[in-house]
Motif scaffolding. Structure first.
Motif, PDB file in Angstrom:
ATOM      1  N   GLU A 101      46.755   8.491  26.927  1.00  0.00           N
ATOM      2  CA  GLU A 101      47.880   9.385  26.644  1.00  0.00           C
ATOM      3  C   GLU A 101      48.460   9.925  27.953  1.00  0.00           C
ATOM      4  O   GLU A 101      49.681   9.999  28.127  1.00  0.00           O
ATOM      5  N   ILE A 102      47.576  10.283  28.871  1.00  0.00           N
ATOM      6  CA  ILE A 102      48.030  10.729  30.187  1.00  0.00           C
ATOM      7  C   ILE A 102      48.762   9.600  30.911  1.00  0.00           C
ATOM      8  O   ILE A 102      49.820   9.799  31.508  1.00  0.00           O
ATOM      9  N   TYR A 266      38.041  15.010  40.193  1.00  0.00           N
ATOM     10  CA  TYR A 266      39.376  14.410  40.088  1.00  0.00           C
ATOM     11  C   TYR A 266      39.780  14.263  38.630  1.00  0.00           C
ATOM     12  O   TYR A 266      40.931  14.525  38.259  1.00  0.00           O
ATOM     13  N   CYS A 267      38.849  13.838  37.789  1.00  0.00           N
ATOM     14  CA  CYS A 267      39.128  13.659  36.372  1.00  0.00           C
ATOM     15  C   CYS A 267      39.548  14.987  35.732  1.00  0.00           C
ATOM     16  O   CYS A 267      40.511  15.037  34.959  1.00  0.00           O
ATOM     17  N   VAL A 268      38.848  16.064  36.059  1.00  0.00           N
ATOM     18  CA  VAL A 268      39.195  17.381  35.528  1.00  0.00           C
ATOM     19  C   VAL A 268      40.570  17.813  36.035  1.00  0.00           C
ATOM     20  O   VAL A 268      41.373  18.377  35.288  1.00  0.00           O
ATOM     21  N   SER A 269      40.855  17.517  37.305  1.00  0.00           N
ATOM     22  CA  SER A 269      42.174  17.830  37.864  1.00  0.00           C
ATOM     23  C   SER A 269      43.273  17.099  37.106  1.00  0.00           C
ATOM     24  O   SER A 269      44.334  17.668  36.801  1.00  0.00           O
ATOM     25  N   LEU A 270      43.025  15.838  36.762  1.00  0.00           N
ATOM     26  CA  LEU A 270      43.992  15.040  36.014  1.00  0.00           C
ATOM     27  C   LEU A 270      44.225  15.643  34.630  1.00  0.00           C
ATOM     28  O   LEU A 270      45.365  15.760  34.161  1.00  0.00           O
ATOM     29  N   GLU A 304      45.491  28.342  37.602  1.00  0.00           N
ATOM     30  CA  GLU A 304      44.535  29.030  38.489  1.00  0.00           C
ATOM     31  C   GLU A 304      43.208  28.282  38.538  1.00  0.00           C
ATOM     32  O   GLU A 304      42.589  28.175  39.602  1.00  0.00           O
ATOM     33  N   TYR A 305      42.781  27.761  37.391  1.00  0.00           N
ATOM     34  CA  TYR A 305      41.538  26.987  37.353  1.00  0.00           C
ATOM     35  C   TYR A 305      41.678  25.711  38.184  1.00  0.00           C
ATOM     36  O   TYR A 305      40.790  25.365  38.967  1.00  0.00           O
ATOM     37  N   ALA A 306      42.797  25.002  38.024  1.00  0.00           N
ATOM     38  CA  ALA A 306      43.032  23.780  38.792  1.00  0.00           C
ATOM     39  C   ALA A 306      43.102  24.079  40.285  1.00  0.00           C
ATOM     40  O   ALA A 306      42.612  23.290  41.115  1.00  0.00           O
ATOM     41  N   HIS A 307      43.694  25.212  40.645  1.00  0.00           N
ATOM     42  CA  HIS A 307      43.803  25.596  42.056  1.00  0.00           C
ATOM     43  C   HIS A 307      42.420  25.842  42.657  1.00  0.00           C
ATOM     44  O   HIS A 307      42.144  25.431  43.790  1.00  0.00           O
ATOM     45  N   ARG A 308      41.548  26.493  41.891  1.00  0.00           N
ATOM     46  CA  ARG A 308      40.165  26.695  42.365  1.00  0.00           C
ATOM     47  C   ARG A 308      39.469  25.352  42.553  1.00  0.00           C
ATOM     48  O   ARG A 308      38.694  25.164  43.497  1.00  0.00           O
ATOM     49  N   GLY A 309      39.766  24.414  41.657  1.00  0.00           N
ATOM     50  CA  GLY A 309      39.171  23.084  41.780  1.00  0.00           C
ATOM     51  C   GLY A 309      39.643  22.360  43.029  1.00  0.00           C
ATOM     52  O   GLY A 309      38.855  21.687  43.703  1.00  0.00           O
ATOM     53  N   ALA A 310      40.919  22.502  43.353  1.00  0.00           N
ATOM     54  CA  ALA A 310      41.455  21.868  44.564  1.00  0.00           C
ATOM     55  C   ALA A 310      40.770  22.415  45.804  1.00  0.00           C
ATOM     56  O   ALA A 310      40.433  21.668  46.733  1.00  0.00           O
TER      57      ALA A 310
END
Length: 328
Positions: A101-102, A266-270, A304-310
């Motif tokens: 889907e992505i 990376y998968c979580v970021s995607l 914000e969660y994605a930014h912490r992951g980066a």
């Protein structure tokens, strides 16, 4: 014009991000194919791996011919097929369906940023591969009873036009909220379905991550997905619409990591990027003003969660940098 024009900046970016995503998918498929205990599921995944692999090589060839460094992406070092199953009960196809889907969304956008005929053709072909795989995954999960359809509802017998601005009400405590329309309901249910799959995925990641900080990050992500599912479900229940519960995708008791922390991050970021896009669409098509307000909060939390992951990926040297422009 030359027979084949030089590659443009946007085309470099399109191919680079496609390479990252496809190498991630192929490495995760290596594991899921090896651990599959259902022949039909294994064939769906093996067929996709066979169909996608040549495009990774095509991107390499284009980069080489243009003098562009070939990305690292994800390699055999990012997967360990020898460990026990981390997921059971159809999660492999549930995960693949979400990834496809992505991919469908990415390929469509990539076509709009491409000009060279060979790159446009590549994205069109990848779209066809992706759509076919998505349909196979959906049919498989429905047949196995592992995918719950969105709720069935009764609708009015006649076409109506909005007659009063109260149709937009939702935030005011003094005005009664109207019932959800089917467009709003579609986006809410899709958000629930996506976050349930993401929650199962990230719970498994948290269970096997090697770095304590990464494991903690994944646990926080599971809680975030759970809270979004809870709030979206409450919106449906307030409107007397039942919330179907997807029955599949269990996490096993294994703590042995099939994937590197790098590829899982990376998968979580995607998935975060996909969630931000989905909530944006939901906001755009929701006419009851309390719904965009809720989705805006979800988007803020996800961003914000994605930014912490980066930041965590940068700290560990896992965030590969896209090709950088030179200063003139």
């Amino acid at each position: 014009m030359p027979e084949r024009p030089s590659i443009t900046s946007s085309e470099i970016g399109v191919l680079w991000i496609t390479y990252q995503q496809k190498t991630m998918v192929l490495r995760m498929l290596d594991y899921f194919i090896e651990k599959a205990d259902d022949a039909e599921a294994q064939k769906i995944m093996a067929d996709l791996a066979r169909d996608v692999s040549p495009y990774v090589d095509k991107i390499k060839n284009i980069f080489q011919s243009e003098g562009i460094p070939i990305p690292v992406g994800f390699t055999s070092e990012d997967v360990n097929i020898g460990v026990p199953k981390l997921y059971d009960n159809g999660f492999d196809i549930m995960f693949l369906r979400m990834v496809k889907e992505i991919s469908m969304a990415m390929h469509t956008v990539n076509i709009t940023m491409s000009y060279r005929e060979d790159i446009i053709l590549m994205m069109r072909q990848l779209t066809q591969v992706t759509q076919q795989c998505y349909e196979q995954c959906t049919r498989y999960l429905l047949k196995k009873g592992l995918l719950t359809r969105s709720p069935y509802v009764s609708v009015d017998n006649s076409v109506e036009f909005v007659k009063h601005e109260n149709y937009l009400s939702g935030l005011s405590p003094f005005k009664e909220k109207r019932t959800l329309n089917t467009v709003e309901l579609a986006h809410i249910y899709h958000g629930i379905e996506s976050n349930v799959v993401g929650m199962h995925m990230i719970m498994g990641f948290a269970q096997c991550a090697q770095e304590p900080a990464v494991s903690k990050y994944f646990k926080n992500g599971a809680e975030l997905a759970k809270s979004i599912v809870k709030e979206m479900s409450e919106i449906m229940l307030e409107n007397d619409v039942p919330v179907p519960s997807p029955p599949g995708g269990n996490v096993t008791s294994s703590t042995a990591a099939p994937f590197s922390d790098k590829i899982m991050m990376y998968c979580v970021s995607l998935f975060c990027s996909f969630s931000l896009g989905g909530n944006s669409l939901g906001t755009s098509f929701s006419l009851r003003n309390d719904l965009p307000a809720k989705m805006a909060i979800f988007m803020k939390d996800i961003f914000e969660y994605a930014h912490r992951g980066a930041k965590l990926m940068i700290k560990n040297g896992w965030l590969e940098e896209p090709p950088q422009t030179k200063k003139q």
